[in-house]
Enzyme design. Structure first.
Site, PDB file in Angstrom:
ATOM      1  N   CYS A 114       0.846  -1.312   0.063  1.00 19.33           N
ATOM      2  CA  CYS A 114      -0.114  -0.034   0.020  1.00 19.33           C
ATOM      3  C   CYS A 114       0.883   1.465   0.023  1.00 19.33           C
ATOM      4  CB  CYS A 114      -1.031  -0.231   1.141  1.00 19.33           C
ATOM      5  SG  CYS A 114      -2.168  -1.594   1.201  1.00 19.33           S
ATOM      6  N   HIS A 256      -3.548   7.108   3.237  1.00 17.15           N
ATOM      7  CA  HIS A 256      -4.064   5.995   2.470  1.00 17.15           C
ATOM      8  C   HIS A 256      -5.249   5.351   2.969  1.00 17.15           C
ATOM      9  CE1 HIS A 256      -4.147   1.773   1.215  1.00 17.15           C
ATOM     10  NE2 HIS A 256      -3.951   1.146   2.370  1.00 17.15           N
ATOM     11  N   ASN A 286     -10.316   0.080  -0.286  1.00 17.52           N
ATOM     12  CA  ASN A 286      -8.842  -0.146  -0.024  1.00 17.52           C
ATOM     13  C   ASN A 286      -8.396  -0.471  -1.411  1.00 17.52           C
ATOM     14  OD1 ASN A 286      -5.936  -0.576   0.368  1.00 17.52           O
ATOM     15  ND2 ASN A 286      -6.477  -1.401   2.561  1.00 17.52           N
TER      16      ASN A 286
END
Length: 329
Positions: A114, A256, A286
């Site tokens: 990520c 994020h 996500n």
């Protein structure tokens, strides 16, 4: 004196197919209320049959080039941040290059899960610092659905597919965004808390073997939550202090987009009120390395990235990896 570099264009792309929480109710033991309460996610975008990460990055790249008013032939480097590449070999950056109708560029994938886009931002900045005529395409793209266990209700509700892109140069334009500072970190001792091990050299497959659960995302959510919040807050504090800023000086925090609980916890601990925290996790889920560049691309398209703003990016991902970047419009 350190040379500066700039983002000259932003782009984002998400696939057309939408998977809502109500759709997930038909696939796994969950509910719309359960998902929204724990994650803040209402829907996510999923690739169509035959659509790959490079298809997403190529779309986002074209949007970023259009925003930069730049021809594709002006690109000198192509970087793709992803943990769901089209293949182990060739890299997704080479395939993206081909889909853009280009040849002869440096093309490289970056895998920091990520955190990949912010890690790639550091690499692109370094290239821009050393090559005055460089125009670097940096994409973050993921097809997380290809590595999602749709029988695991704790993880399958979280992830979506998409891509974002930026064009970075050592030469500013009238409306370019300066990359002021970047700080990165990692801790490999915690790697087993968030992983996709199956198929790698430590857990290879044999011909004819049934695909095991290790092929898909495996996560210890509570431990990841604690480390994610602590690490993102710490690295943001480092970047702000190094640049003489306080939380009051940050106009937009783009974290994020892991889930709403993490986003809210980071904003609260940094004392940045919710009105200054950018959120799109409710609509895209996500998207791993694509998370921050999608947010940037959508924010630019919406007119949110107005001139004179301090923008703080922060991320956390498998590895563990984490980081923060300060931008100024």
């Amino acid at each position: 004196m350190k040379k500066q570099c700039y983002i000259r264009g932003f782009g984002a792309y998400v696939p057309e197919k939408v998977l809502t929480n109500l759709d997930l109710e038909k696939m796994v033991d969950t509910s719309d209320e359960w998902i929204k309460t724990r994650t803040g996610i209402e829907q996510r975008h999923i690739v169509a049959e035959g659509q790959s990460t490079s298809d997403l990055t190529a779309h986002a790249a074209k949007a970023a080039l259009a925003d930069a008013k730049m021809d594709r032939e002006e690109l000198s480097h192509i970087l793709v941040a992803t943990c769901t590449p089209d293949a182990y070999c060739p890299n997704t950056a080479c395939i993206t290059e081909d889909k853009l109708g280009l040849k002869g560029r440096m093309a490289l994938d970056v895998n920091a899960a990520c955190s990949g886009f912010v890690y790639g931002l550091k690499m692109a900045s370094a290239l821009a610092h050393t090559e005055d005529d460089a125009n670097i395409l940096l994409c973050g793209g993921e097809t997380m659905s290809s590595r999602t266990n749709w029988e695991d209700r704790n993880t399958c509700v979280l992830f979506g597919d998409g891509a974002g892109a930026v064009v970075i140069s050592a030469t500013p334009t009238e409306d370019s965004t300066k990359i002021v500072d970047i700080e990165l970190s990692s801790d490999g001792s915690l790697c087993e808390l968030l992983t996709i091990r199956g198929g790698g050299s430590s857990l290879p497959y044999k011909v004819g073997q049934q695909v095991p659960e290790e092929h898909f995302i495996m996560m210890q959510g509570r431990e990841v939550f604690k480390h994610a919040v602590r690490s993102m807050v710490s690295v943001c504090t480092t970047v702000m202090e190094r640049n003489g800023l306080t939380p009051d000086d940050i106009d937009i925090l783009i974290p994020h987009q892991a889930n709403m609980r993490i986003i809210e916890a980071v904003g609260k601990k940094l004392t940045i009120d919710s009105e200054r925290v950018y959120v799109n996790v409710d609509k895209v889920g996500n998207t791993s390395a694509a998370s921050i560049p999608i947010a940037l691309g959508q924010a630019k398209a919406a007119g949110t990235l107005e001139p004179g703003k301090n923008i703080l990016l922060t991320t956390f991902g498998g590895g563990f990896t984490w980081g923060a970047a300060l931008l100024r419009t």
